[in-house]
Design a protein around this motif. Sequence first.
Motif, mmCIF file in Angstrom:
data_model
loop_
_atom_site.group_PDB
_atom_site.id
_atom_site.type_symbol
_atom_site.label_atom_id
_atom_site.label_comp_id
_atom_site.label_asym_id
_atom_site.label_seq_id
_atom_site.Cartn_x
_atom_site.Cartn_y
_atom_site.Cartn_z
ATOM 1 N N ASP A 415 0.814 -1.211 0.000
ATOM 2 C CA ASP A 415 0.000 0.000 0.000
ATOM 3 C C ASP A 415 0.850 1.265 0.000
ATOM 4 O O ASP A 415 0.545 2.229 -0.714
ATOM 5 C CB ASP A 415 -0.911 0.008 1.231
ATOM 6 N N VAL A 416 1.888 1.282 0.825
ATOM 7 C CA VAL A 416 2.770 2.452 0.922
ATOM 8 C C VAL A 416 4.209 1.967 0.876
ATOM 9 O O VAL A 416 4.609 1.101 1.666
ATOM 10 C CB VAL A 416 2.516 3.243 2.219
ATOM 11 N N ASN A 417 4.991 2.510 -0.050
ATOM 12 C CA ASN A 417 6.406 2.159 -0.181
ATOM 13 C C ASN A 417 7.254 3.404 -0.024
ATOM 14 O O ASN A 417 7.048 4.402 -0.729
ATOM 15 C CB ASN A 417 6.684 1.514 -1.545
ATOM 16 N N LEU A 418 8.190 3.325 0.903
ATOM 17 C CA LEU A 418 9.098 4.427 1.174
ATOM 18 C C LEU A 418 10.522 3.972 0.890
ATOM 19 O O LEU A 418 10.818 2.779 0.943
ATOM 20 C CB LEU A 418 8.978 4.869 2.632
ATOM 21 N N ALA A 419 11.394 4.908 0.600
ATOM 22 C CA ALA A 419 12.795 4.566 0.361
ATOM 23 C C ALA A 419 13.684 5.613 0.997
ATOM 24 O O ALA A 419 13.340 6.798 1.049
ATOM 25 C CB ALA A 419 13.084 4.471 -1.140
ATOM 26 N N TRP A 420 14.816 5.154 1.493
ATOM 27 C CA TRP A 420 15.831 6.073 1.975
ATOM 28 C C TRP A 420 16.657 6.557 0.783
ATOM 29 O O TRP A 420 16.716 5.883 -0.252
ATOM 30 C CB TRP A 420 16.748 5.366 2.972
ATOM 31 N N PRO A 421 17.325 7.690 0.907
ATOM 32 C CA PRO A 421 18.200 8.140 -0.185
ATOM 33 C C PRO A 421 19.317 7.141 -0.500
ATOM 34 O O PRO A 421 19.856 7.145 -1.608
ATOM 35 C CB PRO A 421 18.789 9.453 0.359
ATOM 36 N N THR A 422 19.650 6.267 0.468
ATOM 37 C CA THR A 422 20.680 5.239 0.254
ATOM 38 C C THR A 422 20.166 4.061 -0.569
ATOM 39 O O THR A 422 20.940 3.161 -0.911
ATOM 40 C CB THR A 422 21.166 4.705 1.608
ATOM 41 N N ARG A 424 19.095 1.571 -3.417
ATOM 42 C CA ARG A 424 19.564 1.290 -4.778
ATOM 43 C C ARG A 424 18.617 0.267 -5.380
ATOM 44 O O ARG A 424 18.634 -0.897 -5.001
ATOM 45 C CB ARG A 424 20.982 0.745 -4.741
ATOM 46 N N ILE A 425 17.798 0.713 -6.306
ATOM 47 C CA ILE A 425 16.791 -0.150 -6.901
ATOM 48 C C ILE A 425 17.154 -0.376 -8.359
ATOM 49 O O ILE A 425 17.209 0.564 -9.157
ATOM 50 C CB ILE A 425 15.386 0.481 -6.785
ATOM 51 N N ALA A 426 17.426 -1.621 -8.714
ATOM 52 C CA ALA A 426 17.859 -1.929 -10.075
ATOM 53 C C ALA A 426 17.743 -3.424 -10.326
ATOM 54 O O ALA A 426 17.472 -4.206 -9.411
ATOM 55 C CB ALA A 426 19.296 -1.473 -10.283
ATOM 56 N N VAL A 427 17.940 -3.808 -11.591
ATOM 57 C CA VAL A 427 17.909 -5.231 -11.943
ATOM 58 C C VAL A 427 19.077 -5.953 -11.296
ATOM 59 O O VAL A 427 18.933 -7.042 -10.731
ATOM 60 C CB VAL A 427 17.931 -5.415 -13.473
ATOM 61 N N SER A 464 19.644 4.570 -7.834
ATOM 62 C CA SER A 464 19.007 5.419 -6.830
ATOM 63 C C SER A 464 17.525 5.078 -6.778
ATOM 64 O O SER A 464 17.004 4.391 -7.662
ATOM 65 C CB SER A 464 19.194 6.895 -7.183
ATOM 66 N N PRO A 465 16.817 5.569 -5.768
ATOM 67 C CA PRO A 465 15.381 5.284 -5.683
ATOM 68 C C PRO A 465 14.522 6.184 -6.557
ATOM 69 O O PRO A 465 13.324 5.947 -6.706
ATOM 70 C CB PRO A 465 15.076 5.537 -4.204
ATOM 71 N N TYR A 466 15.128 7.211 -7.171
ATOM 72 C CA TYR A 466 14.307 8.219 -7.858
ATOM 73 C C TYR A 466 13.641 7.723 -9.141
ATOM 74 O O TYR A 466 12.490 8.108 -9.421
ATOM 75 C CB TYR A 466 15.129 9.483 -8.089
ATOM 76 N N PRO A 467 14.302 6.899 -9.971
ATOM 77 C CA PRO A 467 13.565 6.373 -11.126
ATOM 78 C C PRO A 467 12.311 5.586 -10.715
ATOM 79 O O PRO A 467 11.267 5.695 -11.370
ATOM 80 C CB PRO A 467 14.601 5.461 -11.798
ATOM 81 N N ALA A 468 12.397 4.815 -9.631
ATOM 82 C CA ALA A 468 11.214 4.098 -9.152
ATOM 83 C C ALA A 468 10.163 5.057 -8.617
ATOM 84 O O ALA A 468 8.961 4.872 -8.829
ATOM 85 C CB ALA A 468 11.625 3.100 -8.064
ATOM 86 N N VAL A 474 7.635 3.919 -5.758
ATOM 87 C CA VAL A 474 8.015 4.369 -4.420
ATOM 88 C C VAL A 474 7.226 5.641 -4.149
ATOM 89 O O VAL A 474 7.224 6.569 -4.969
ATOM 90 C CB VAL A 474 9.532 4.623 -4.327
ATOM 91 N N ASP A 475 6.548 5.706 -3.005
ATOM 92 C CA ASP A 475 5.688 6.852 -2.709
ATOM 93 C C ASP A 475 6.458 8.042 -2.169
ATOM 94 O O ASP A 475 6.001 9.184 -2.295
ATOM 95 C CB ASP A 475 4.617 6.444 -1.692
ATOM 96 N N GLY A 476 7.599 7.781 -1.559
ATOM 97 C CA GLY A 476 8.372 8.890 -1.027
ATOM 98 C C GLY A 476 9.800 8.488 -0.726
ATOM 99 O O GLY A 476 10.053 7.374 -0.269
ATOM 100 N N VAL A 477 10.736 9.388 -1.035
ATOM 101 C CA VAL A 477 12.132 9.199 -0.637
ATOM 102 C C VAL A 477 12.337 10.090 0.581
ATOM 103 O O VAL A 477 12.225 11.317 0.492
ATOM 104 C CB VAL A 477 13.098 9.589 -1.779
#
Length: 511
Positions: A415-422, A424-427, A464-468, A474-477
């Motif tokens: 329902d809600v996905n958050l990410a830290w600036p650290t 790393r989301i990738a294949v 980084s989490p920003y493309p997601a 991702v709902d918020g970094v």
Amino acid sequence: MAERPRDLVDDLCLRRDEAIRLGEKRARERQRPKGKLTARERIALLADPGSFLELDEFARHDGGPYGDGLVAGHITVDGRPVCVFAQDFSVFGGSLGEVSGAKVLKVMDLALRTGVPIVGINDGGGARIQEGVTSLAQYAELARRHTAASGVIPQISMILGPCAGGAVYAPALTDFTVLVDQLSHMVVTGPDVLRAATGEESTLDELGGGHTHATVSGAAHYLGADEPDAVDWVKTLLGFLPSNNRAVAPEYVDETAFEVTATDLELNRIVPDGANQAYDMTEVVTRIVDDGDLLPVHEGFAPNMICAFGRVAGRSVGVVANQPLVAAGAIDIDASEKAARFVRFCDAFEIPLLTFADVPGYLPGRDQERGGIIRRGAKLIYAYAEATVPKVTVVVRKAYGGGYAVMGSKHLGADVNLAWPTARIAVVGPEGAVQVLHRRELAALPGPERAARARELAARHHDSPYPAAERGYVDGVIEPARTRVEVTAALRALRGKRAQTPDRKHGNIPL
């Protein structure tokens, strides 16, 4: 003069109390040399003082001892009703016969009918041989009751002595199984039979001791240091759980501070700068749950995955998290099955799921492939996708490949996905991406130059989490220090969640 009714009642009560006293004395004489408590002492440890009401106290088989080697009834634990039964090893070795089996079935039916948890205390030699197929029938009936109660009421098994043969499968059907180190043994086949059948030599502890089941087989969700420790864990566990699937778990006063605290600020410094440096994920989780209070489940088994109960804003949550301290937090067969079972339990009893991801993916290797990582790893995917409870995910650092998808991603219904600036989301990670995307260039270089060029290219490859986040995955970094506040707000917003499920009998999880 005829005896008055009151005098008759008093006399019968005195006889009953004397019979129980003598029975307890004999039980203590037989149990103490083994370092064990009696069945009634175990129930007394679990129950609120004076709350035990016994059922079928005088039931017996063909003139045998009253109770037939089993004590059963209902109690309260911290004021909440619970049904309980305990095998009495001092009578017929705690074996299950027609009468004692009927007592277990009766108290299980009562638990299901009244919607309260059931705690079974096992300490017996299995089916009673002298009663033949009748005793086997009781185990089959018991398995049917456990199956009917699954997902309806919490079921907890305590193994406080031997549990062998077909008797092991009833506890295996329950939600949580608790053993005691150096005291508990669960085996389908004992050392003597194993030696006769296969020639293999093994001790009872190696086959089915508490440490084996807590760390290797995964049959034990908790390994107590002694009986009181095991009982305390069960009592704590019950405090996190609802009485049934239509009730809510006990709630506490919500004293959540909505300003960032000094403890919150510590989150900004927990994750190391180096992507491959380890840290303890529990240091993150304990700073987010109320009072830093976590109850780990299956702690010794598949330690690369954390499963635990905690509270957020006074309400129970189930925590699932990768543990970078072990195998870099990669998901293997055991971790997948451990987490899948935990997720499904939480979903059955409407306990929200809070996931923390730092995962390089599924663990590669021949043993994993041959062991069934495809089939068995899919269980965790299925469990998350099937779950309809509120689901909140925090991506702390790495979330690569299938690990990203399975650890509570939006695509599996979070329902809600958050990410830290650290995050790393990738294949794959930078090193793996360079080896694939620049393999021809690297292959043309000599060894030292190849390694240097690979490092240079990897340094340019910034995940980084920003493309997601741009795609809504991702709902918020967020700043790490705000995690507790953001998670609390999300879970509060999701309290009224209502989910539609498909019209079907049941799905077919890849077992």
